[in-house]
Design a protein around this motif. Structure first.
Motif, short mmCIF file in Angstrom:
data_model
loop_
_atom_site.label_atom_id
_atom_site.label_comp_id
_atom_site.label_asym_id
_atom_site.label_seq_id
_atom_site.Cartn_x
_atom_site.Cartn_y
_atom_site.Cartn_z
N ARG A 104 45.87 38.53 27.87
CA ARG A 104 46.58 37.68 28.82
C ARG A 104 45.89 37.62 30.19
NH1 ARG A 104 47.46 36.61 24.62
NH2 ARG A 104 49.38 36.73 23.42
N SER A 105 44.57 37.58 30.17
CA SER A 105 43.85 37.42 31.44
C SER A 105 42.49 36.78 31.21
CB SER A 105 43.68 38.76 32.16
OG SER A 105 42.70 39.55 31.53
N CYS A 106 42.01 36.12 32.24
CA CYS A 106 40.70 35.49 32.22
C CYS A 106 40.12 35.61 33.64
CB CYS A 106 40.82 34.03 31.81
SG CYS A 106 39.31 33.06 32.03
N THR A 107 38.96 36.25 33.76
CA THR A 107 38.33 36.40 35.06
C THR A 107 36.90 35.85 34.99
OG1 THR A 107 37.64 38.66 34.49
CG2 THR A 107 39.70 38.41 35.72
N LEU A 108 36.40 35.43 36.13
CA LEU A 108 35.05 34.89 36.22
C LEU A 108 34.10 36.00 36.68
CD1 LEU A 108 33.03 32.57 36.15
CD2 LEU A 108 33.81 31.91 38.44
N ARG A 109 33.08 36.24 35.88
CA ARG A 109 32.15 37.32 36.19
C ARG A 109 31.36 37.01 37.46
NH1 ARG A 109 29.79 37.90 30.00
NH2 ARG A 109 31.76 38.57 29.06
N ASP A 110 31.06 38.06 38.21
CA ASP A 110 30.24 37.96 39.43
C ASP A 110 30.78 36.91 40.39
OD1 ASP A 110 28.41 39.82 38.29
OD2 ASP A 110 27.50 38.20 37.14
N HIS A 111 32.08 36.94 40.57
CA HIS A 111 32.71 35.95 41.46
C HIS A 111 33.83 36.62 42.23
CE1 HIS A 111 35.58 32.70 42.53
NE2 HIS A 111 34.49 32.03 42.76
N ASP A 112 33.79 36.47 43.54
CA ASP A 112 34.85 36.99 44.39
C ASP A 112 35.74 35.84 44.86
OD1 ASP A 112 33.92 39.64 44.30
OD2 ASP A 112 32.45 39.22 45.88
N GLY A 113 36.99 36.16 45.09
CA GLY A 113 37.91 35.13 45.57
C GLY A 113 38.57 34.39 44.42
N TRP A 114 39.34 33.36 44.77
CA TRP A 114 40.14 32.66 43.78
C TRP A 114 39.38 31.49 43.16
CZ3 TRP A 114 41.07 27.51 44.75
CH2 TRP A 114 41.01 27.06 46.07
N PHE A 115 39.79 31.14 41.97
CA PHE A 115 39.32 29.90 41.35
C PHE A 115 40.48 29.26 40.61
CE2 PHE A 115 38.66 32.93 37.91
CZ PHE A 115 39.02 32.24 36.77
N MET A 116 40.41 27.97 40.43
CA MET A 116 41.46 27.21 39.76
C MET A 116 40.87 26.52 38.53
SD MET A 116 43.99 24.30 41.38
CE MET A 116 42.65 23.28 41.99
N VAL A 117 41.53 26.66 37.40
CA VAL A 117 41.09 26.00 36.18
C VAL A 117 41.42 24.52 36.27
CG1 VAL A 117 41.34 25.88 33.67
CG2 VAL A 117 41.40 28.10 34.82
N ILE A 164 36.14 24.56 36.56
CA ILE A 164 36.91 25.22 37.59
C ILE A 164 36.57 24.64 38.96
CG2 ILE A 164 36.93 27.39 36.28
CD1 ILE A 164 34.94 28.44 38.50
N PHE A 165 37.42 24.98 39.92
CA PHE A 165 37.08 24.80 41.33
C PHE A 165 37.24 26.13 42.03
CE2 PHE A 165 38.46 24.52 45.73
CZ PHE A 165 37.38 23.84 46.28
N SER A 166 36.28 26.49 42.84
CA SER A 166 36.41 27.63 43.74
C SER A 166 35.76 27.24 45.07
CB SER A 166 35.75 28.89 43.17
OG SER A 166 34.35 28.88 43.40
N PRO A 167 36.22 27.82 46.17
CA PRO A 167 35.63 27.48 47.47
C PRO A 167 34.13 27.73 47.54
CG PRO A 167 37.71 28.63 47.78
CD PRO A 167 37.38 28.70 46.31
N SER A 168 33.64 28.73 46.81
CA SER A 168 32.22 29.06 46.89
C SER A 168 31.36 28.25 45.93
CB SER A 168 32.01 30.55 46.62
OG SER A 168 32.49 30.91 45.34
N LEU A 169 31.92 27.86 44.78
CA LEU A 169 31.15 27.15 43.76
C LEU A 169 31.40 25.65 43.74
CD1 LEU A 169 31.57 29.64 40.75
CD2 LEU A 169 29.59 29.42 42.28
N GLY A 170 32.51 25.21 44.31
CA GLY A 170 32.89 23.81 44.20
C GLY A 170 33.45 23.54 42.82
N VAL A 171 33.29 22.30 42.34
CA VAL A 171 33.73 21.92 40.99
C VAL A 171 32.56 22.10 40.03
CG1 VAL A 171 34.59 20.06 39.52
CG2 VAL A 171 35.45 20.30 41.87
N VAL A 172 32.70 23.00 39.07
CA VAL A 172 31.62 23.28 38.12
C VAL A 172 32.21 23.50 36.73
CG1 VAL A 172 29.98 24.25 39.77
CG2 VAL A 172 31.68 25.74 38.70
N SER A 173 31.43 23.17 35.71
CA SER A 173 31.77 23.50 34.32
C SER A 173 30.89 24.67 33.89
CB SER A 173 31.54 22.30 33.40
OG SER A 173 32.47 21.27 33.69
#
Length: 298
Positions: free
Chosen positions: A170-183, A150-159
């Motif tokens: 029909r949903s997938c969320t990232l635990r302990d993460h605020d804001g948007w992320f892109m797969v 994923i990429f998120s503004p707070s984490l950068g590019v991480v696997s």
């Protein structure tokens, strides 16, 4: 405009990017051509001053006729699926978010890897499938995904391992993460099997879908989520008299009542009217509140 590995198209017409063929002009379309380019996204999106949405193949989106503040982010093709190792008897297959699911299925079959066959006939991309926890005929992304990039503004590019994500219907969320992320991509854990067996299973699924779903029509897939308790939205809509119900150029499919089909000239307003009418009829008859499965951009 063109930046390093990023292209910005002003005022794109969304009907050109959605499988249903509806949608008006958005603020901008941002195409990203490399994971490294994602680092520039926060600054770019801030400069465009719009509401951000992510686009794969556009196969589960119904877009309004005018979205002047919407900024759509899309990833462009980056490489092909590849086998990257084995773990606990499973073969790990890595692919980019822009990889189309039919291409991933062909790759898996040609390499004698099973686990994806139930997703035959889903036309979207890997990124969209992961973000939506796509599923069909007993197979969900959550069952076979090993890790997600994923990429998120707070984490950068991480696997991240699949266990870092919460998968639901029909949903997938990232635990302990605020804001948007892109797969950006995913690794799937598949099993070895005879290619002939995989091919036959894929063929059987395709035949089933062609006989029961409007797979060649201009639609956004299933419009409502199944409400649970062994009840399908399609059956409830059918029993409530929605199959074949029309408004303008839009209609509930004669093959499957949970598909809205643009038969020619259908609009966002037509689609919303039919969805509201379908929900009202099902609630009146069964007391069930249907929830949208499609993404509605308005």
């Amino acid at each position: 405009m063109r930046f390093d590995d990023v292209t910005i198209v002003e005022r794109p017409l969304l009907s050109c990017y959605t499988s249903m063929g509806v949608g008006g002009m958005a603020r901008a379309l941002v195409d990203v051509y490399s994971p490294e380019a994602c680092a520039a996204l926060p600054e770019i999106l801030s400069g465009l001053e719009g509401t951000v949405a992510f686009l794969g193949e556009g196969t589960n989106i119904i877009a309004a006729e005018s979205l002047p503040s919407l900024v759509v982010v899309r990833q462009r093709p980056m490489g092909k699926p590849e086998v990257v190792g084995e773990e606990q008897g499973k073969v790990l297959v890595q692919c980019h978010a822009s990889t189309r699911l039919p291409g991933l299925l062909r790759f898996a079959c040609s390499h004698g890897l099973t686990g994806l066959e139930g997703m035959c006939g889903i036309p979207g991309s890997v990124g969209g499938a992961v973000a939506m926890n796509a599923g069909s005929y007993g197979v969900n992304v959550a069952d076979i995904v090993h890790s997600i990039r994923i990429f998120s503004p707070s984490l950068g590019v991480v696997s991240l391992p699949a266990m870092r994500f919460t998968f639901a219907y029909r949903s997938c969320t990232l635990r302990d993460h605020d804001g948007w992320f892109m797969v950006l991509g995913a690794v799937f854990a598949l099993e070895r099997a005879a290619r002939q067996h995989i091919s036959h299973r894929m063929r059987d699924v395709v035949i089933l879908k062609k006989t029961s779903q409007p797979v060649t029509a201009k639609s956004a897939g299933c419009v409502f989520k199944n409400p649970g308790n062994n009840r399908s939205a399609g059956q409830l809509l059918d029993a409530a008299g929605c199959k074949g119900l029309k408004r303008g150029g839009m209609e509930f499919s004669q093959k499957h009542a949970n598909f809205l089909v643009n038969s020619g000239g259908g609009t966002f307003a037509d689609a919303m009217w039919l969805m509201d009418e379908g929900k009202a009829r099902v609630f009146k008859r069964f007391g069930v509140i249907l929830e949208p499965e499609v993404k509605i951009w308005r």
